[in-house]
Motif scaffolding. Structure first.
Motif, PDB file in Angstrom:
ATOM      1  N   THR A   3       0.836  -1.208   0.000  1.00  0.00           N
ATOM      2  CA  THR A   3       0.000   0.000   0.000  1.00  0.00           C
ATOM      3  C   THR A   3       0.863   1.248   0.000  1.00  0.00           C
ATOM      4  OG1 THR A   3      -1.674  -1.198   1.263  1.00  0.00           O
ATOM      5  CG2 THR A   3      -1.851   1.191   1.226  1.00  0.00           C
ATOM      6  N   ASN A   4       0.438   2.247  -0.773  1.00  0.00           N
ATOM      7  CA  ASN A   4       1.145   3.525  -0.806  1.00  0.00           C
ATOM      8  C   ASN A   4       0.651   4.426   0.315  1.00  0.00           C
ATOM      9  OD1 ASN A   4       2.484   2.759  -3.172  1.00  0.00           O
ATOM     10  ND2 ASN A   4       0.900   3.624  -4.484  1.00  0.00           N
ATOM     11  N   CYS A   5       1.585   4.873   1.146  1.00  0.00           N
ATOM     12  CA  CYS A   5       1.317   5.903   2.148  1.00  0.00           C
ATOM     13  C   CYS A   5       1.954   7.183   1.615  1.00  0.00           C
ATOM     14  CB  CYS A   5       1.937   5.522   3.489  1.00  0.00           C
ATOM     15  SG  CYS A   5       1.924   6.839   4.730  1.00  0.00           S
ATOM     16  N   TYR A   6       1.219   8.289   1.696  1.00  0.00           N
ATOM     17  CA  TYR A   6       1.738   9.553   1.190  1.00  0.00           C
ATOM     18  C   TYR A   6       1.955  10.534   2.345  1.00  0.00           C
ATOM     19  CZ  TYR A   6       0.416   7.688  -3.343  1.00  0.00           C
ATOM     20  OH  TYR A   6       0.312   6.890  -4.464  1.00  0.00           O
ATOM     21  N   ILE A   7       3.106  11.214   2.319  1.00  0.00           N
ATOM     22  CA  ILE A   7       3.422  12.270   3.270  1.00  0.00           C
ATOM     23  C   ILE A   7       3.483  13.570   2.470  1.00  0.00           C
ATOM     24  CG2 ILE A   7       4.992  13.109   5.038  1.00  0.00           C
ATOM     25  CD1 ILE A   7       3.901  10.339   5.657  1.00  0.00           C
ATOM     26  N   LEU A   8       2.576  14.480   2.770  1.00  0.00           N
ATOM     27  CA  LEU A   8       2.499  15.744   2.044  1.00  0.00           C
ATOM     28  C   LEU A   8       3.159  16.819   2.897  1.00  0.00           C
ATOM     29  CD1 LEU A   8      -1.256  15.411   1.044  1.00  0.00           C
ATOM     30  CD2 LEU A   8       0.746  14.333   0.004  1.00  0.00           C
ATOM     31  N   ASP A  18      -3.198   7.645   4.459  1.00  0.00           N
ATOM     32  CA  ASP A  18      -3.248   6.180   4.395  1.00  0.00           C
ATOM     33  C   ASP A  18      -2.005   5.486   4.966  1.00  0.00           C
ATOM     34  OD1 ASP A  18      -5.725   6.451   3.270  1.00  0.00           O
ATOM     35  OD2 ASP A  18      -5.159   5.797   1.264  1.00  0.00           O
ATOM     36  N   PRO A  19      -1.761   5.623   6.262  1.00  0.00           N
ATOM     37  CA  PRO A  19      -0.624   4.913   6.872  1.00  0.00           C
ATOM     38  C   PRO A  19      -0.960   3.431   7.051  1.00  0.00           C
ATOM     39  CG  PRO A  19      -1.823   6.114   8.563  1.00  0.00           C
ATOM     40  CD  PRO A  19      -2.485   6.446   7.259  1.00  0.00           C
ATOM     41  N   GLY A  20      -0.665   2.653   6.028  1.00  0.00           N
ATOM     42  CA  GLY A  20      -1.114   1.266   5.980  1.00  0.00           C
ATOM     43  C   GLY A  20      -0.415   0.320   6.930  1.00  0.00           C
ATOM     44  N   GLY A  21       0.806   0.627   7.300  1.00  0.00           N
ATOM     45  CA  GLY A  21       1.540  -0.261   8.195  1.00  0.00           C
ATOM     46  C   GLY A  21       2.955   0.244   8.381  1.00  0.00           C
ATOM     47  N   ASP A  22       3.800  -0.587   9.017  1.00  0.00           N
ATOM     48  CA  ASP A  22       5.209  -0.253   9.234  1.00  0.00           C
ATOM     49  C   ASP A  22       5.359   1.106   9.897  1.00  0.00           C
ATOM     50  OD1 ASP A  22       7.911  -0.538   9.281  1.00  0.00           O
ATOM     51  OD2 ASP A  22       8.140  -0.942   7.141  1.00  0.00           O
ATOM     52  N   SER A  23       4.706   1.252  11.047  1.00  0.00           N
ATOM     53  CA  SER A  23       4.712   2.537  11.746  1.00  0.00           C
ATOM     54  C   SER A  23       6.114   2.966  12.164  1.00  0.00           C
ATOM     55  CB  SER A  23       3.793   2.496  12.963  1.00  0.00           C
ATOM     56  OG  SER A  23       4.186   1.480  13.865  1.00  0.00           O
ATOM     57  N   VAL A  24       6.998   2.021  12.476  1.00  0.00           N
ATOM     58  CA  VAL A  24       8.369   2.364  12.880  1.00  0.00           C
ATOM     59  C   VAL A  24       9.086   3.086  11.746  1.00  0.00           C
ATOM     60  CG1 VAL A  24      10.610   1.444  13.554  1.00  0.00           C
ATOM     61  CG2 VAL A  24       8.519   0.489  14.552  1.00  0.00           C
ATOM     62  N   HIS A  49      -4.854   0.056   4.617  1.00  0.00           N
ATOM     63  CA  HIS A  49      -4.617   1.494   4.625  1.00  0.00           C
ATOM     64  C   HIS A  49      -4.605   2.080   6.036  1.00  0.00           C
ATOM     65  CE1 HIS A  49      -5.204   2.292   0.191  1.00  0.00           C
ATOM     66  NE2 HIS A  49      -5.593   1.042   0.317  1.00  0.00           N
ATOM     67  N   ILE A  50      -4.813   1.247   7.064  1.00  0.00           N
ATOM     68  CA  ILE A  50      -5.010   1.784   8.422  1.00  0.00           C
ATOM     69  C   ILE A  50      -4.092   1.186   9.489  1.00  0.00           C
ATOM     70  CG2 ILE A  50      -7.439   2.242   7.886  1.00  0.00           C
ATOM     71  CD1 ILE A  50      -8.149  -0.163   9.753  1.00  0.00           C
ATOM     72  N   GLY A  51      -3.174   0.305   9.099  1.00  0.00           N
ATOM     73  CA  GLY A  51      -2.397  -0.445  10.088  1.00  0.00           C
ATOM     74  C   GLY A  51      -1.554   0.391  11.032  1.00  0.00           C
ATOM     75  N   ALA A  52      -1.118   1.573  10.590  1.00  0.00           N
ATOM     76  CA  ALA A  52      -0.266   2.420  11.443  1.00  0.00           C
ATOM     77  C   ALA A  52      -1.010   3.639  11.986  1.00  0.00           C
ATOM     78  CB  ALA A  52       0.968   2.875  10.658  1.00  0.00           C
ATOM     79  N   VAL A  53      -2.326   3.661  11.836  1.00  0.00           N
ATOM     80  CA  VAL A  53      -3.107   4.827  12.258  1.00  0.00           C
ATOM     81  C   VAL A  53      -2.914   5.142  13.733  1.00  0.00           C
ATOM     82  CG1 VAL A  53      -5.463   5.633  12.714  1.00  0.00           C
ATOM     83  CG2 VAL A  53      -4.863   4.799  10.452  1.00  0.00           C
ATOM     84  N   THR A  91      -7.199  -3.456  13.494  1.00  0.00           N
ATOM     85  CA  THR A  91      -8.197  -2.501  13.939  1.00  0.00           C
ATOM     86  C   THR A  91      -7.516  -1.192  14.339  1.00  0.00           C
ATOM     87  OG1 THR A  91      -8.112  -3.246  16.247  1.00  0.00           O
ATOM     88  CG2 THR A  91      -9.751  -4.300  14.817  1.00  0.00           C
ATOM     89  N   ALA A  92      -8.317  -0.153  14.412  1.00  0.00           N
ATOM     90  CA  ALA A  92      -7.868   1.143  14.933  1.00  0.00           C
ATOM     91  C   ALA A  92      -9.055   1.783  15.646  1.00  0.00           C
ATOM     92  CB  ALA A  92      -7.376   2.043  13.800  1.00  0.00           C
ATOM     93  N   ARG A  93      -8.767   2.745  16.490  1.00  0.00           N
ATOM     94  CA  ARG A  93      -9.850   3.472  17.150  1.00  0.00           C
ATOM     95  C   ARG A  93     -10.604   4.331  16.138  1.00  0.00           C
ATOM     96  NH1 ARG A  93      -5.459   4.642  20.159  1.00  0.00           N
ATOM     97  NH2 ARG A  93      -5.685   6.905  19.855  1.00  0.00           N
ATOM     98  N   ASP A  94     -11.794   4.751  16.508  1.00  0.00           N
ATOM     99  CA  ASP A  94     -12.622   5.544  15.607  1.00  0.00           C
ATOM    100  C   ASP A  94     -11.906   6.816  15.166  1.00  0.00           C
ATOM    101  OD1 ASP A  94     -14.630   3.679  15.886  1.00  0.00           O
ATOM    102  OD2 ASP A  94     -15.882   4.926  17.187  1.00  0.00           O
ATOM    103  N   ALA A  95     -12.283   7.291  13.987  1.00  0.00           N
ATOM    104  CA  ALA A  95     -11.759   8.561  13.493  1.00  0.00           C
ATOM    105  C   ALA A  95     -12.232   9.702  14.387  1.00  0.00           C
ATOM    106  CB  ALA A  95     -12.210   8.790  12.052  1.00  0.00           C
ATOM    107  N   ASP A  96     -11.484  10.787  14.366  1.00  0.00           N
ATOM    108  CA  ASP A  96     -11.816  11.960  15.166  1.00  0.00           C
ATOM    109  C   ASP A  96     -12.718  12.936  14.421  1.00  0.00           C
ATOM    110  OD1 ASP A  96      -9.895  11.427  17.465  1.00  0.00           O
ATOM    111  OD2 ASP A  96      -8.549  11.409  15.740  1.00  0.00           O
TER     112      ASP A  96
END
Length: 196
Positions: A3-8, A18-24, A49-53, A91-96
């Motif tokens: 998955t592509n994660c974009y940093i703008l 879309d932080p899909g994973g690999d949070s480190v 698309h949510i693994g590192a949220v 899973t991740a917690r609900d969006a804000d």
């Protein structure tokens, strides 16, 4: 899942899309660039698309934005799709905050949100008109379109979203998809077998 994660980036601030994973790896990259994350934007709530949220949200204390159609998907592996694949349930917690169609301003960033359902009911595309590009999630790919066989996917709806919301953009706009290489609106109008 590739998955592509974009940093703008803008003036040392950044948005994470879309932080899909690999949070480190994600957090280390942001640290090396000395960026200040302002928010996490989700084009949709599928598991890849949510693994590192939550890791990114907790470290930077920033809000997560998601379309309201998928408000209850982040914590539900059945809806976000992780239950259907040979991966751990994600899973991740609900969006804000809700991502609503229309123009948005977050810090230094100005963009348009367009609702582009079909791959999933809450899919959105993020259009940066000044910079002339669009982040489309899994609606459109280089020579392909998003799958519609997952929970609440719908092919006619996806095709209408692509036609009405994406192909109406100028041909020279760059397209950044959720998987695979970038393309342009014009290239896909001319060469995408699903659209010609």
């Amino acid at each position: 899942m590739g998955t592509n994660c974009y940093i703008l980036e803008s003036k040392n601030d950044c948005l994470i899309v879309d932080p899909g994973g690999d949070s480190v790896k994600l957090i280390e990259w942001i640290k090396q660039k000395e960026l200040r994350p302002q928010a996490i934007l989700l084009t949709h709530a599928h598991f890849d698309h949510i693994g590192a949220v939550d890791d990114a949200r907790d470290i930077y204390h920033i809000p997560v934005y998601l379309h309201e159609e998928e408000a209850d998907w982040l914590g539900d592996p059945g809806k976000n799709g992780s239950k259907m694949f040979p991966v751990k349930q994600i899973t991740a917690r609900d969006a804000d905050e809700n991502l609503k169609p229309g123009n948005m301003k977050l810090g230094h960033f100005e963009f348009e949100v367009r609702h582009t359902p079909g791959h999933s009911p809450g899919s959105v595309s993020l259009i940066f008109h000044k910079e002339k590009y669009v982040i489309v999630g899994d609606a459109l790919f280089q020579r392909g379109i998003g799958r519609t066989d997952l929970y609440r996917g719908d092919l006619p709806t996806l095709m209408q979203s692509i036609t009405d919301q994406l192909l109406t953009l100028p041909d020279f706009y760059e397209v950044y998809p959720g998987h695979g290489p970038e393309t342009t609106i014009g290239e896909e109008q001319a060469k995408n077998p699903f659209l010609i």
